[in-house]
Design a protein around this motif. Structure first.
Motif, PDB file in Angstrom:
ATOM      1  N   LEU A  72       0.839  -1.203   0.000  1.00  0.00           N
ATOM      2  CA  LEU A  72       0.000   0.000   0.000  1.00  0.00           C
ATOM      3  C   LEU A  72       0.873   1.252   0.000  1.00  0.00           C
ATOM      4  N   GLN A  73       0.461   2.258  -0.765  1.00  0.00           N
ATOM      5  CA  GLN A  73       1.222   3.495  -0.896  1.00  0.00           C
ATOM      6  C   GLN A  73       0.717   4.520   0.123  1.00  0.00           C
ATOM      7  N   ILE A  74       1.514   4.753   1.170  1.00  0.00           N
ATOM      8  CA  ILE A  74       1.123   5.690   2.223  1.00  0.00           C
ATOM      9  C   ILE A  74       1.867   7.012   2.031  1.00  0.00           C
ATOM     10  N   PRO A  75       1.135   8.134   1.953  1.00  0.00           N
ATOM     11  CA  PRO A  75       1.805   9.439   1.793  1.00  0.00           C
ATOM     12  C   PRO A  75       2.727   9.736   2.970  1.00  0.00           C
ATOM     13  N   GLU A  76       3.937  10.132   2.655  1.00  0.00           N
ATOM     14  CA  GLU A  76       4.921  10.456   3.681  1.00  0.00           C
ATOM     15  C   GLU A  76       4.461  11.683   4.470  1.00  0.00           C
ATOM     16  N   LYS A  77       4.769  11.705   5.743  1.00  0.00           N
ATOM     17  CA  LYS A  77       4.406  12.844   6.596  1.00  0.00           C
ATOM     18  C   LYS A  77       5.539  13.099   7.575  1.00  0.00           C
ATOM     19  N   ASP A  78       5.838  14.380   7.782  1.00  0.00           N
ATOM     20  CA  ASP A  78       6.973  14.751   8.627  1.00  0.00           C
ATOM     21  C   ASP A  78       6.578  14.696  10.105  1.00  0.00           C
ATOM     22  N   PHE A  79       7.283  13.890  10.866  1.00  0.00           N
ATOM     23  CA  PHE A  79       7.053  13.793  12.310  1.00  0.00           C
ATOM     24  C   PHE A  79       8.296  14.176  13.099  1.00  0.00           C
ATOM     25  N   SER A  80       9.168  14.971  12.467  1.00  0.00           N
ATOM     26  CA  SER A  80      10.380  15.392  13.162  1.00  0.00           C
ATOM     27  C   SER A  80      10.048  16.479  14.185  1.00  0.00           C
ATOM     28  N   VAL A  81      10.886  16.587  15.191  1.00  0.00           N
ATOM     29  CA  VAL A  81      10.704  17.602  16.229  1.00  0.00           C
ATOM     30  C   VAL A  81      11.405  18.885  15.786  1.00  0.00           C
ATOM     31  N   THR A  82      10.653  19.975  15.713  1.00  0.00           N
ATOM     32  CA  THR A  82      11.215  21.256  15.287  1.00  0.00           C
ATOM     33  C   THR A  82      11.460  22.154  16.496  1.00  0.00           C
ATOM     34  N   GLU A  83      12.217  23.214  16.260  1.00  0.00           N
ATOM     35  CA  GLU A  83      12.467  24.187  17.320  1.00  0.00           C
ATOM     36  C   GLU A  83      11.160  24.867  17.729  1.00  0.00           C
ATOM     37  N   GLU A  84      10.241  25.015  16.746  1.00  0.00           N
ATOM     38  CA  GLU A  84       8.929  25.598  17.058  1.00  0.00           C
ATOM     39  C   GLU A  84       8.160  24.711  18.026  1.00  0.00           C
ATOM     40  N   ASP A  85       8.292  23.390  17.875  1.00  0.00           N
ATOM     41  CA  ASP A  85       7.631  22.457  18.800  1.00  0.00           C
ATOM     42  C   ASP A  85       8.165  22.638  20.219  1.00  0.00           C
ATOM     43  N   VAL A  86       9.492  22.789  20.310  1.00  0.00           N
ATOM     44  CA  VAL A  86      10.123  22.955  21.626  1.00  0.00           C
ATOM     45  C   VAL A  86       9.653  24.257  22.269  1.00  0.00           C
ATOM     46  N   GLN A  87       9.627  25.333  21.485  1.00  0.00           N
ATOM     47  CA  GLN A  87       9.199  26.625  22.014  1.00  0.00           C
ATOM     48  C   GLN A  87       7.726  26.595  22.425  1.00  0.00           C
ATOM     49  N   ALA A  88       6.909  25.882  21.656  1.00  0.00           N
ATOM     50  CA  ALA A  88       5.480  25.767  21.993  1.00  0.00           C
ATOM     51  C   ALA A  88       5.290  25.033  23.319  1.00  0.00           C
ATOM     52  N   GLU A  89       6.110  24.002  23.556  1.00  0.00           N
ATOM     53  CA  GLU A  89       6.027  23.271  24.818  1.00  0.00           C
ATOM     54  C   GLU A  89       6.501  24.141  25.978  1.00  0.00           C
ATOM     55  N   LEU A  90       7.575  24.902  25.754  1.00  0.00           N
ATOM     56  CA  LEU A  90       8.020  25.839  26.779  1.00  0.00           C
ATOM     57  C   LEU A  90       6.933  26.865  27.097  1.00  0.00           C
ATOM     58  N   LYS A  91       6.254  27.317  26.057  1.00  0.00           N
ATOM     59  CA  LYS A  91       5.159  28.284  26.242  1.00  0.00           C
ATOM     60  C   LYS A  91       4.051  27.685  27.099  1.00  0.00           C
ATOM     61  N   ARG A  92       3.730  26.413  26.836  1.00  0.00           N
ATOM     62  CA  ARG A  92       2.691  25.744  27.634  1.00  0.00           C
ATOM     63  C   ARG A  92       3.113  25.665  29.103  1.00  0.00           C
ATOM     64  N   GLN A  93       4.381  25.362  29.328  1.00  0.00           N
ATOM     65  CA  GLN A  93       4.865  25.287  30.702  1.00  0.00           C
ATOM     66  C   GLN A  93       4.877  26.663  31.359  1.00  0.00           C
ATOM     67  N   GLN A  94       5.179  27.695  30.570  1.00  0.00           N
ATOM     68  CA  GLN A  94       5.087  29.063  31.082  1.00  0.00           C
ATOM     69  C   GLN A  94       3.662  29.382  31.515  1.00  0.00           C
ATOM     70  N   GLU A  95       2.710  29.032  30.645  1.00  0.00           N
ATOM     71  CA  GLU A  95       1.294  29.313  30.923  1.00  0.00           C
ATOM     72  C   GLU A  95       0.852  28.593  32.195  1.00  0.00           C
ATOM     73  N   ARG A  96       1.382  27.385  32.381  1.00  0.00           N
ATOM     74  CA  ARG A  96       0.950  26.567  33.518  1.00  0.00           C
ATOM     75  C   ARG A  96       1.354  27.195  34.850  1.00  0.00           C
ATOM     76  N   VAL A  97       2.500  27.868  34.876  1.00  0.00           N
ATOM     77  CA  VAL A  97       2.966  28.449  36.144  1.00  0.00           C
ATOM     78  C   VAL A  97       2.833  29.976  36.152  1.00  0.00           C
ATOM     79  N   ALA A  98       2.130  30.508  35.149  1.00  0.00           N
ATOM     80  CA  ALA A  98       1.984  31.968  35.070  1.00  0.00           C
ATOM     81  C   ALA A  98       1.204  32.504  36.270  1.00  0.00           C
TER      82      ALA A  98
END
Length: 433
Positions: free
Chosen positions: A124-150
């Protein structure tokens, strides 16, 4: 016992069953022992009427219905196993003969599991999809942690912004008159959360503490209160209090506050590892979903309506449980949303059909590829449960056997192995950018 299976349509057939007179006699004996406890005959204690006197007075025919209820379930199950068919719905039974001293003969119209004609499921031909971790992902997680202790800080001089947490007084008017349910005092609201109807929260932006304002909004056409649907209304609002999140600085001190790490870089590295694990699981789920969808689309199946209806039953039951966890009955939810049970079931129909189709395809692939589940695999899964609930393997095995859940566990393992097989045999295709 004699049985005969005759297919009359793709997924339907007639199962004819002939039960020996000896079993009929045994069922009549059981029926008599049950019925005699409920009848009174002068000269005899209740439940002590001899069989001959009972039959002479009431007739043996009064035992037939109970005897059939005793015989039918057990003989039907035996016949199904004998003919190796898989019913998916309750049968429609016609009794052709039931009489003392004669065979019990009945015909059951049975809907059975459909045949699955598999199409392509390997390569079966499955379309490739990017699941790499980007710097934007890291910053978004940091933002969530900031929000949690804001820290929430009162705003004295500023005005309402999106994301602020406010306390609000409001009263709604329709044609100049207040309407029921349109008033609130000191109401807590996160601006931009979408709790109020569209257009309401946006008009609060810019208001200062203790400032009043009149705003106009139009209720949606599908609003749950009938007399407000599509109506333009006026709300008088007053902001009592504004609080805004103050985010901590992203530095080493922040890392120490929210984690066991001493530096921000160490925290970021751990976030990257956690995100990589999460993305790996998302990729696995994506590949399995895609492979299954493609395999199901390539298969030919004439699904009986009964199977779809049964799946809808399960979906409605699950949905009702979700509502109860939110403190709401399914009936109350339907009333609030102005939805009928028929509409809810219709909404579930497409998903139910998709689930049934995919389940049948997985079963067919497993059968075609001889995908089996070993005792060792079942024990390994039981060991996970045992570890989770701090039980021994033997205790967990006994619990599953007592609840008749071992077969269900084996099936879930088989499904997992089949999905892994489909992915293993599939191919990733680049997506044009």
């Amino acid at each position: 016992m004699k049985t005969n299976w005759e297919k009359i349509d793709k997924n339907e057939g007639i199962l004819t069953v002939e039960v020996e007179p000896e079993r009929v006699a045994e069922a009549l004996d059981q029926a008599f022992r049950k019925v005699v406890r409920q009848v009174t005959v002068p000269g005899f204690r209740k439940g002590k009427v001899p069989r001959k006197i009972f039959e002479a007075r009431f007739g043996v025919e009064v035992l037939y219905e109970d005897a059939i209820e005793i015989l039918l379930p057990e003989t039907y199950q035996e016949a199904v196993e004998q003919e190796k068919i898989e019913p998916v719905d309750r049968p429609h039974v016609d009794v052709e003969q039931f009489e003392k001293g004669k065979p019990f003969i009945y015909k059951a119209k049975v809907t059975v599991k459909p045949e699955v004609k598999l199409g392509q499921y390997i390569g079966l031909q499955i379309p490739e999809k990017d699941f790499s971790v980007t710097e934007e992902d890291v910053q978004a997680e940091l933002k969530r942690q900031q929000e949690r202790v804001a820290e929430l800080v009162p705003v004295e001089d500023g005005a309402v912004e999106s994301g602020d947490q406010i306390r609000l007084d409001f009263e709604g008017f329709l044609d100049g008159q207040p309407f029921e349910g349109g008033k609130g005092e000191n109401y807590p609201l996160t601006v931009g959360s979408g709790v109020f109807i569209p257009g309401f929260e946006e008009q609060l932006i810019g208001l200062k503490p203790n400032e009043e304002k009149e705003i106009q909004v139009t209720f949606p056409e599908d609003y749950h209160v009938e007399n407000l649907r599509g109506k333009e209304t006026t709300f008088r609002v007053k902001v009592r209090e504004i609080k805004r999140k103050r985010l901590p600085e992203l530095d080493d001190e922040f890392a120490k506050d929210v984690s066991e790490f001493d530096t921000l870089e160490e925290l970021k590295e751990q976030i990257r590892k956690d995100l990589a694990e999460r993305k790996a699981e998302e990729k696995k789920q994506y590949l399995q979903d895609q492979a299954l969808q493609l395999a199901a689309a390539n298969a030919e199946i004439d699904i009986p309506a009964a199977m779809i209806e049964h799946e809808i039953d399960h979906m409605v039951e699950d949905y009702g449980q979700q509502m109860r966890l939110q403190g709401l009955t399914l009936e109350a939810y339907l009333e609030i949303t102005n939805t009928t049970m028929e509409q809810l079931r219709e909404n579930f129909k497409e998903t139910a059909e998709k689930r049934v189709r995919q389940s049948l395809v997985l079963e067919a692939v497993a059968k075609q590829e001889n995908i089996e589940v070993t005792d060792e695999e079942i024990d390994a899964e039981l060991q996970k449960w045992a570890d989770q609930f701090q039980r021994s393997l033997d205790e967990m095995r006994e619990i599953f056997e007592q609840n008749n859940s071992t077969a269900s566990l084996a099936n879930s393992i088989r499904v997992r192995k089949t999905l892994e097989f489909l992915v293993e045999k599939s191919e990733l295709t680049p997506v044009a950018s």
